[in-house]
Design an enzyme around this catalytic site. Structure first.
Site, PDB file in Angstrom:
ATOM      1  N   LYS A 276      -0.805  32.044 -11.054  1.00 36.43           N
ATOM      2  CA  LYS A 276      -1.687  32.260  -9.912  1.00 36.43           C
ATOM      3  C   LYS A 276      -1.062  33.288  -8.969  1.00 36.43           C
ATOM      4  O   LYS A 276       0.165  33.447  -8.953  1.00 36.43           O
ATOM      5  CB  LYS A 276      -1.853  30.940  -9.134  1.00 36.43           C
ATOM      6  CG  LYS A 276      -2.687  29.885  -9.818  1.00 36.43           C
ATOM      7  CD  LYS A 276      -2.756  28.631  -8.948  1.00 36.43           C
ATOM      8  CE  LYS A 276      -3.546  27.516  -9.608  1.00 36.43           C
ATOM      9  NZ  LYS A 276      -4.971  27.823  -9.814  1.00 36.43           N
ATOM     10  N   ARG A 350      -8.023  20.116 -17.264  1.00 37.72           N
ATOM     11  CA  ARG A 350      -8.914  19.616 -18.319  1.00 37.72           C
ATOM     12  C   ARG A 350      -8.118  19.245 -19.572  1.00 37.72           C
ATOM     13  O   ARG A 350      -8.506  18.333 -20.310  1.00 37.72           O
ATOM     14  CB  ARG A 350     -10.006  20.664 -18.600  1.00 37.72           C
ATOM     15  CG  ARG A 350      -9.500  21.999 -19.055  1.00 37.72           C
ATOM     16  CD  ARG A 350     -10.542  23.122 -18.912  1.00 37.72           C
ATOM     17  NE  ARG A 350     -10.772  23.499 -17.514  1.00 37.72           N
ATOM     18  CZ  ARG A 350     -11.624  24.427 -17.123  1.00 37.72           C
ATOM     19  NH1 ARG A 350     -12.365  25.082 -18.016  1.00 37.72           N
ATOM     20  NH2 ARG A 350     -11.783  24.708 -15.851  1.00 37.72           N
TER      21      ARG A 350
HETATM   22  N1  BES Z   1      -6.001  23.251  -9.760  1.00 41.41           N
HETATM   23  C1  BES Z   1      -6.860  24.339 -10.033  1.00 41.41           C
HETATM   24  C2  BES Z   1      -8.184  24.252  -9.276  1.00 41.41           C
HETATM   25  C3  BES Z   1      -8.074  24.373  -7.788  1.00 41.41           C
HETATM   26  C4  BES Z   1      -8.202  25.595  -7.180  1.00 41.41           C
HETATM   27  C5  BES Z   1      -7.922  23.248  -7.008  1.00 41.41           C
HETATM   28  C6  BES Z   1      -8.142  25.698  -5.807  1.00 41.41           C
HETATM   29  C7  BES Z   1      -7.852  23.360  -5.640  1.00 41.41           C
HETATM   30  C8  BES Z   1      -7.969  24.576  -5.034  1.00 41.41           C
HETATM   31  C9  BES Z   1      -7.177  24.391 -11.537  1.00 41.41           C
HETATM   32  O1  BES Z   1      -6.177  23.942 -12.375  1.00 41.41           O
HETATM   33  C10 BES Z   1      -7.427  25.810 -11.872  1.00 41.41           C
HETATM   34  O2  BES Z   1      -6.509  26.580 -11.789  1.00 41.41           O
HETATM   35  N2  BES Z   1      -8.660  26.128 -12.240  1.00 41.41           N
HETATM   36  C11 BES Z   1      -9.022  27.449 -12.577  1.00 41.41           C
HETATM   37  C12 BES Z   1      -9.883  27.380 -13.811  1.00 41.41           C
HETATM   38  C13 BES Z   1     -10.108  28.705 -14.455  1.00 41.41           C
HETATM   39  C14 BES Z   1      -8.818  29.243 -15.019  1.00 41.41           C
HETATM   40  C15 BES Z   1     -11.137  28.528 -15.550  1.00 41.41           C
HETATM   41  C16 BES Z   1      -9.795  28.033 -11.411  1.00 41.41           C
HETATM   42  O3  BES Z   1     -10.521  27.315 -10.733  1.00 41.41           O
HETATM   43  O4  BES Z   1      -9.629  29.230 -11.146  1.00 41.41           O
HETATM   44 MN    MN Z   2      -4.776  25.510 -12.825  1.00 38.42          MN
END
Ligand code: BES
Ligand code: MN
Ligand code: ZN
Length: 500
Positions: A276, A350
């Site tokens: 990230k 997931r």
């Molecule tokens: N933990 C994150 C989702 C999240 C984002 C929670 C912001 C709280 C605040 C999750 O694991 C994630 O990174 N999701 C990705 C999915 C994508 C790669 C398909 C996302 O939401 O960008």
């Molecule tokens: Mn994630």
């Protein structure tokens, strides 16, 4: 924060509080106070913009003929609209208005025989609940606060006609407020403290409440074939755990199928190799909120001896990049037997839940299964910080959760599921891939992925990414970890699963 219920008579010192409905209508206690101060409350309202709307507060310093320090007017809005939630919000607002005022005590004078259409006892209990929820603090790492920065308020007394009965009723809510505080604590702890091991230990400590706690470690999960969860964990030096918390309170005994709660417990989500951006990455310490809520609700059910069989399962892992981390393109074999192509290591929640969901169904044959996860950023785009996303294969379950959320002020909004979305997850190389090829409908895609691991059980998924952390204070939730979901699930169990 001490909360006590006392006889109606007002204390002679400290701050007093009374309720007001629109338009500037004092309740019985407010009228008496107004009369004894020569109409001071009426004058104060007339010379301000305070009209008694919900969440409005007006603080009046007490006149010379009173030994009290101040009188706080607490707005409730229109009497016909007043509900449990209004009373809770009033408690929260009063707390916020006096917590740092220099006052050490505040006394709410409850109108008799009722307050804006609610029995005085119901009002008093809900008011105290809101005050308790709002007074939560996570300040264990603040070692240098000066006395004038700290909260001055030490206690609240609620003055009503039947203090003993009202107190007994409020006491039954202690497990609930403790469970919310436990979830908020776990969410608030930084990731160097709230590691998978630490959260597992906290779960084990709950054994005293009457929960049977069982821990699956890496070896056991390897034996069972939980390749999806283990793939996420392999980039971190922190060992993963799957914790099972079982509570049997149903009068029919342990054979009665349980309700199952599953939680995503990613103690830190860096994204892994699909890392990230660093801006805001610190928020990912609360990527274990789903697990925290499951721990919290299991503690509530055991604490209040709910007449239900329930099981909570949480997958605890840390998602970090390292020389041993899983790579984009890796294919893992999940407990269900399905192979997963991991195209993005940041879609890890997931993967963790896939194995937790399979294990929960296989082992416990639950009558309903609800998972909670901070699963997608896309749910924040869709719903902001107000509603959690709800996804379900069962209309009754969806309606029950929606109603429970509304009743406790933790609202959820249902999204669709369907084959048209599901097909986006077909992989060229494996049975399923963990992301779709576009970013469209990201939260639904996440839910569809989970759905591939559901075998006929009534199931609901709550995407709580937007509601887990409050950036600003809310009426019964101070900023920080919210514990969103604990009250909702407690109500859901009480309303739908408890034997009479
Ligand atoms: N933990 C994150 C989702 C999240 C984002 C929670 C912001 C709280 C605040 C999750 O694991 C994630 O990174 N999701 C990705 C999915 C994508 C790669 C398909 C996302 O939401 O960008
Ligand atoms: Mn994630
Ligand atoms: Zn995550």
């Amino acid at each position: 924060m001490q909360i006590a219920f006392c006889a109606p008579a007002a204390p002679a010192t400290g701050a007093l509080a009374v309720t007001v409905t629109t338009d500037r209508t004092l309740g019985t206690r407010g009228q008496a106070l107004d009369a004894s101060t020569g109409g001071m409350l009426t004058r104060a309202m007339a010379s301000s913009r305070f009209t008694g709307k919900k969440d409005e507060i007006l603080t009046v310093l007490a006149p010379a003929n009173l030994t009290n320090s101040r009188i706080v007017l607490v707005g409730l809005g229109k009497p016909e609209d007043v509900t449990d939630l209004t009373a809770q919000a009033a408690g929260g607002s009063l707390y916020a208005a006096v917590e740092k005022s220099g006052e050490t005590t505040v006394a709410l004078l409850v109108d008799e025989p009722e307050t804006a259409g609610m029995t005085s006892s119901d009002f008093a209990v809900n008011f105290a609940l809101g005050l308790r929820l709002r007074s939560y603090r996570f300040d264990r790492y603040k070692t240098k606060e000066k006395p004038d920065q700290k909260c001055s308020l030490e206690g609240c007394t609620v003055h009503c006609a039947d203090p003993e009965t009202t107190n007994a009723c409020f006491k039954t809510l202690t497990p609930l407020t403790d469970g919310v505080a436990l979830a908020r604590d776990l969410v608030s702890e930084p990731a160097n403290v709230a590691t998978p091991w630490m959260i597992m230990q906290r779960c084990c400590d709950l054994g005293g409440l009457g929960l049977t706690v069982e821990v699956l470690d890496r070896n056991r999960m390897t034996e069972l074939g939980m390749g999806a969860l283990l793939g996420v964990a392999q980039g971190s030096a922190a060992a993963p755990y799957l914790v099972v918390m079982k509570y049997d309170g149903h009068p029919e005994g342990p054979a009665e199928p349980p309700v199952a709660f599953c939680g995503k417990g990613v103690t830190f989500d860096s994204g892994g190799i699909s890392i990230k951006p660093s801006n805001g990455m610190e928020d990912m310490k609360w990527d274990m909120a789903g697990a925290a809520v499951v721990v919290g609700v299991m503690a509530v059910l055991a604490g209040r001896k709910a007449k239900v069989n329930a099981v909570g399962l949480i997958g605890l892992v840390e998602n970090l990049p390292s020389g041993t981390a899983q790579r984009p393109g890796d294919i893992v074999r999940s407990l269900s037997g399905q192979t997963i192509e991991v195209l993005n290591t940041d879609a890890e929640g997931r993967l963790v839940l896939a194995d937790v969901l399979s294990y929960a169904q296989e082992r416990f044959k639950p009558k309903a299964l609800i998972d909670l996860a901070t699963l997608t950023g896309a749910i924040i785009v869709a719903l902001g910080n107000e509603y959690a996303g709800l996804f379900s294969n069962d209309d009754d379950l969806a309606d029950q959760l929606t109603a429970s959320g509304k009743a406790v002020g933790e609202t959820v909004w249902r999204f669709p599921l369907g084959d048209c979305y599901d097909k986006e997850l077909n992989s060229d190389a494996a049975d399923i891939k963990n992301i779709a090829s576009s970013r469209d409908a990201g939260s639904i895609i996440g839910a569809q992925f989970l759905n591939r691991f559901i075998n006929g059980v009534p199931w609901a998924h709550l995407d709580i990414a937007g509601v887990t952390w409050a950036k600003k204070d809310r009426s019964v939730v101070p900023k920080g970890g919210t514990g969103f979901g604990v009250r909702l699930l407690d109500r859901y169990v009480a309303a739908n699963h408890e034997a009479a």
